[in-house]
Design a protein around this motif. Structure first.
Motif, PDB file in Angstrom:
ATOM      1  N   ASN A   1       1.812 -20.433   0.820  1.00 52.91           N
ATOM      2  CA  ASN A   1       0.865 -19.671   1.623  1.00 52.91           C
ATOM      3  C   ASN A   1      -0.155 -18.973   0.734  1.00 52.91           C
ATOM      4  O   ASN A   1       0.110 -18.697  -0.443  1.00 52.91           O
ATOM      5  N   VAL A   2      -1.304 -18.660   1.309  1.00 50.70           N
ATOM      6  CA  VAL A   2      -2.270 -17.747   0.715  1.00 50.70           C
ATOM      7  C   VAL A   2      -2.460 -16.595   1.686  1.00 50.70           C
ATOM      8  O   VAL A   2      -2.826 -16.814   2.849  1.00 50.70           O
ATOM      9  N   PHE A   3      -2.189 -15.371   1.224  1.00 47.13           N
ATOM     10  CA  PHE A   3      -2.396 -14.171   2.033  1.00 47.13           C
ATOM     11  C   PHE A   3      -3.575 -13.413   1.436  1.00 47.13           C
ATOM     12  O   PHE A   3      -3.471 -12.828   0.359  1.00 47.13           O
ATOM     13  N   ASP A   4      -4.699 -13.441   2.137  1.00 48.76           N
ATOM     14  CA  ASP A   4      -5.859 -12.663   1.719  1.00 48.76           C
ATOM     15  C   ASP A   4      -5.805 -11.328   2.446  1.00 48.76           C
ATOM     16  O   ASP A   4      -6.148 -11.227   3.635  1.00 48.76           O
ATOM     17  N   LEU A   5      -5.360 -10.305   1.726  1.00 46.97           N
ATOM     18  CA  LEU A   5      -5.181  -8.976   2.307  1.00 46.97           C
ATOM     19  C   LEU A   5      -6.177  -7.996   1.699  1.00 46.97           C
ATOM     20  O   LEU A   5      -5.910  -6.794   1.612  1.00 46.97           O
ATOM     21  N   THR A   6      -7.309  -8.504   1.304  1.00 45.59           N
ATOM     22  CA  THR A   6      -8.346  -7.673   0.705  1.00 45.59           C
ATOM     23  C   THR A   6      -8.771  -6.579   1.687  1.00 45.59           C
ATOM     24  O   THR A   6      -9.115  -6.858   2.834  1.00 45.59           O
ATOM     25  N   GLY A   7      -8.730  -5.337   1.230  1.00 43.18           N
ATOM     26  CA  GLY A   7      -9.110  -4.216   2.085  1.00 43.18           C
ATOM     27  C   GLY A   7      -8.007  -3.740   3.004  1.00 43.18           C
ATOM     28  O   GLY A   7      -8.228  -2.827   3.806  1.00 43.18           O
ATOM     29  N   VAL A   8      -6.825  -4.316   2.895  1.00 37.14           N
ATOM     30  CA  VAL A   8      -5.686  -3.911   3.725  1.00 37.14           C
ATOM     31  C   VAL A   8      -4.865  -2.870   2.971  1.00 37.14           C
ATOM     32  O   VAL A   8      -4.465  -3.087   1.820  1.00 37.14           O
ATOM     33  N   GLU A   9      -4.616  -1.734   3.608  1.00 43.53           N
ATOM     34  CA  GLU A   9      -3.755  -0.699   3.038  1.00 43.53           C
ATOM     35  C   GLU A   9      -2.609  -0.413   3.999  1.00 43.53           C
ATOM     36  O   GLU A   9      -2.838  -0.023   5.141  1.00 43.53           O
ATOM     37  N   ILE A  10      -1.381  -0.641   3.519  1.00 43.14           N
ATOM     38  CA  ILE A  10      -0.197  -0.299   4.300  1.00 43.14           C
ATOM     39  C   ILE A  10       0.282   1.070   3.837  1.00 43.14           C
ATOM     40  O   ILE A  10       0.579   1.271   2.652  1.00 43.14           O
ATOM     41  N   VAL A  11       0.348   2.018   4.769  1.00 39.15           N
ATOM     42  CA  VAL A  11       0.794   3.374   4.457  1.00 39.15           C
ATOM     43  C   VAL A  11       2.263   3.491   4.822  1.00 39.15           C
ATOM     44  O   VAL A  11       2.645   3.306   5.981  1.00 39.15           O
ATOM     45  N   VAL A  12       3.081   3.774   3.816  1.00 40.66           N
ATOM     46  CA  VAL A  12       4.535   3.808   3.997  1.00 40.66           C
ATOM     47  C   VAL A  12       5.011   5.252   3.939  1.00 40.66           C
ATOM     48  O   VAL A  12       4.941   5.896   2.879  1.00 40.66           O
ATOM     49  N   ASP A  13       5.491   5.765   5.065  1.00 35.64           N
ATOM     50  CA  ASP A  13       6.095   7.092   5.093  1.00 35.64           C
ATOM     51  C   ASP A  13       7.462   7.000   4.418  1.00 35.64           C
ATOM     52  O   ASP A  13       8.351   6.282   4.893  1.00 35.64           O
ATOM     53  N   THR A  14       7.648   7.709   3.318  1.00 33.22           N
ATOM     54  CA  THR A  14       8.912   7.615   2.580  1.00 33.22           C
ATOM     55  C   THR A  14      10.094   8.158   3.381  1.00 33.22           C
ATOM     56  O   THR A  14      11.246   7.883   3.048  1.00 33.22           O
ATOM     57  N   GLU A  15       9.835   8.904   4.450  1.00 35.27           N
ATOM     58  CA  GLU A  15      10.928   9.365   5.313  1.00 35.27           C
ATOM     59  C   GLU A  15      11.615   8.187   6.008  1.00 35.27           C
ATOM     60  O   GLU A  15      12.781   8.290   6.410  1.00 35.27           O
ATOM     61  N   LEU A  16      10.903   7.064   6.143  1.00 36.43           N
ATOM     62  CA  LEU A  16      11.542   5.866   6.695  1.00 36.43           C
ATOM     63  C   LEU A  16      12.727   5.437   5.833  1.00 36.43           C
ATOM     64  O   LEU A  16      13.775   5.032   6.338  1.00 36.43           O
ATOM     65  N   ARG A  17      12.549   5.524   4.514  1.00 35.31           N
ATOM     66  CA  ARG A  17      13.619   5.114   3.609  1.00 35.31           C
ATOM     67  C   ARG A  17      14.811   6.055   3.725  1.00 35.31           C
ATOM     68  O   ARG A  17      15.973   5.624   3.681  1.00 35.31           O
ATOM     69  N   THR A  18      14.529   7.336   3.858  1.00 35.82           N
ATOM     70  CA  THR A  18      15.612   8.305   4.039  1.00 35.82           C
ATOM     71  C   THR A  18      16.388   8.004   5.309  1.00 35.82           C
ATOM     72  O   THR A  18      17.625   8.016   5.320  1.00 35.82           O
TER      73      THR A  18
END
Length: 443
Positions: free
Chosen positions: A73-90
């Motif tokens: 596959n080729v994933f062109d994610l230019t300009g994509v920002e995934i914001v990960v709340d670290t509370e999810l990991r907790t």
């Protein structure tokens, strides 16, 4: 979602797929043979995976947020920002060393993606992203890492082994898959954990134009604390200082993360070109014995810049000894050409370089007109300090058949376990306890 179809060699294939959600990204991450372009934008992970869903995912042992199991596959994610709340990991409560985004497929290209960790949660020891499949390519990836405990002390109170304070580490990019290539990728680490690191016998891994950045803090600032984890353990460290005491010692600078670029185990053929490490614990800690090569790499403000083992080749690289030594050589058969940056600070540093091992070639250079002013010894026949900790003492190590060319003006100290070596230097020889040492003074 928009896609087009083309006929290639009689087989109908998807030429391009356009997506605009994390649910769609997760869906196509499990498929193969596609070109996926995601609409630029900021995508909070909690819009896809709610906090309430973490308990169910834990019970199902679904510890990754998105897994790229597909191949080709080729994933062109230019300009994509995934914001990960670290509370999810907790809330997820994953096992130690589990990863949040995982690539297990092969021959994929992922480019342009930014992952930003926010919030005050923490991880028990995993990474933001692991590449485990073979022959994958990452281009222009940016990771903003946070989410460890405690943060603000570096490894003063322990790391992977014995600890005074038990850490919950959170690292950036782990590579366990062979033939991985990483281009123009950056990690900004505000967590106790590594930036880029390679494990599990991955071979033929290549980094080019990559950047690793941590932040630093003086031990004086740490000792000024009146509450918190350090105070609760009376500033007791897991390694001894040069006075034999296990206590935080003033006068030093600590990186608050682990290493910029790190290898574990006897892995083969790891190459770095035009890479930079700034304010990390080690810039490049590459202690494997099977083909490390660095070209045009730079360290800035690290606790220790380069740490290399058997057969390493270091060409046209540079670094400073601002907060700690420029290099530890602990292997044999190395070939080093290293430029010493003139940056200095008021922090305590006890050596420019330490060298041990057999049949090593080391050339140290200063830029004309930019020589260091403070004298910092090159220690020949000495080991790195215990665990690499700047506050800890050095020991002597067997060294033979060394060729050292010192063009830095810095002094040299030769230990009693050095033999049959040649040293060409424009700096003073402070001490020579070796046997059969040929010294050529070029001052």
């Amino acid at each position: 979602m928009i896609f087009t179809l083309v006929l290639i060699s009689g087989v109908l294939q998807a030429a391009e797929i356009k997506i605009n959600s994390l649910a769609q990204l997760s869906n196509y991450a499990a498929k193969s043979g596609n070109v996926i372009t995601m609409e630029p934008g900021v995508y909070p992970l909690t819009d896809y995976l709610s906090m309430d869903s973490m308990r169910v995912r834990h019970d199902r042992q679904q510890f990754q947020y998105i897994t790229f199991t597909g191949s080709n596959n080729v994933f062109d994610l230019t300009g994509v920002e995934i914001v990960v709340d670290t509370e999810l990991r907790t809330a997820l409560r994953p096992p130690i060393h589990s990863d949040e985004f995982l690539v297990t497929g092969s021959d994929n290209t992922i480019k342009g993606l930014t992952i930003r960790c926010v919030g005050d949660g923490n991880s028990p020891g995993g990474t933001v992203l692991q590449v485990a499949g073979t022959a994958n390519v990452l281009e222009d990836i940016t990771l903003y890492v946070k989410g460890s405990y405690p943060y603000g002390y570096g490894d003063l109170f322990g790391k992977g082994g014995p600890t005074v304070i038990r850490h919950k580490k959170h690292s950036g990019l782990l590579i366990t898959g062979s033939e991985t290539k990483v281009y123009r990728s950056k990690i900004y680490n505000r967590s106790f954990g590594h930036c880029f690191f390679v494990q599990k016998k991955a071979e033929n891994v290549y980094f080019e134009d990559c950047y690793a950045e941590g932040e630093v803090r003086s031990t004086d600032d740490i000792l000024a604390e009146t509450s918190g984890p350090a105070v609760e353990v009376d500033f007791r460290t897991w390694t001894q200082n040069r006075e034999g005491e296990y206590v935080v010692t003033p006068g030093y600078m600590k990186s608050l993360c682990e290493d910029g670029f790190r290898t574990y185990g006897q892995i083969k053929n790891i190459n770095f070109k035009n890479c930079i490490a700034k304010n990390t614990r080690a810039g490049f800690e590459l202690r494997t014995n099977e083909g490390i090569r660095l070209e045009n790499c730079t360290t800035i403000g690290t606790e220790r810049a380069y740490w290399i083992g058997d057969g390493a080749v270091v060409k046209n690289c540079r670094g400073d000894a601002n907060y700690g030594p420029l290099m530890f050589v602990e292997g044999s058969g190395v070939d080093v050409e290293l430029i010493v940056d003139s940056a200095e600070s008021d922090r305590m540093v006890h050596s420019l370089v330490t060298i041990q091992g057999d049949h090593n070639k080391v050339k140290l250079m200063a830029e004309k007109g930019k020589e260091r002013k403070k004298q910092l010894p090159i220690l020949v026949g000495y080991t790195h300090p215990e665990h690499g900790e700047s506050m800890s003492p050095y020991s002597e190590g067997e060294t033979s058949e060394l060729t050292l060319i010192n063009q830095t003006g810095m002094p040299i100290k030769i230990g009693s376990m050095v033999s049959n070596s040649k040293i060409v230097t424009n700096g003073e020889v402070l001490e020579n306890k070796g046997q059969n040492i040929k010294i050529v003074n070029k001052r």
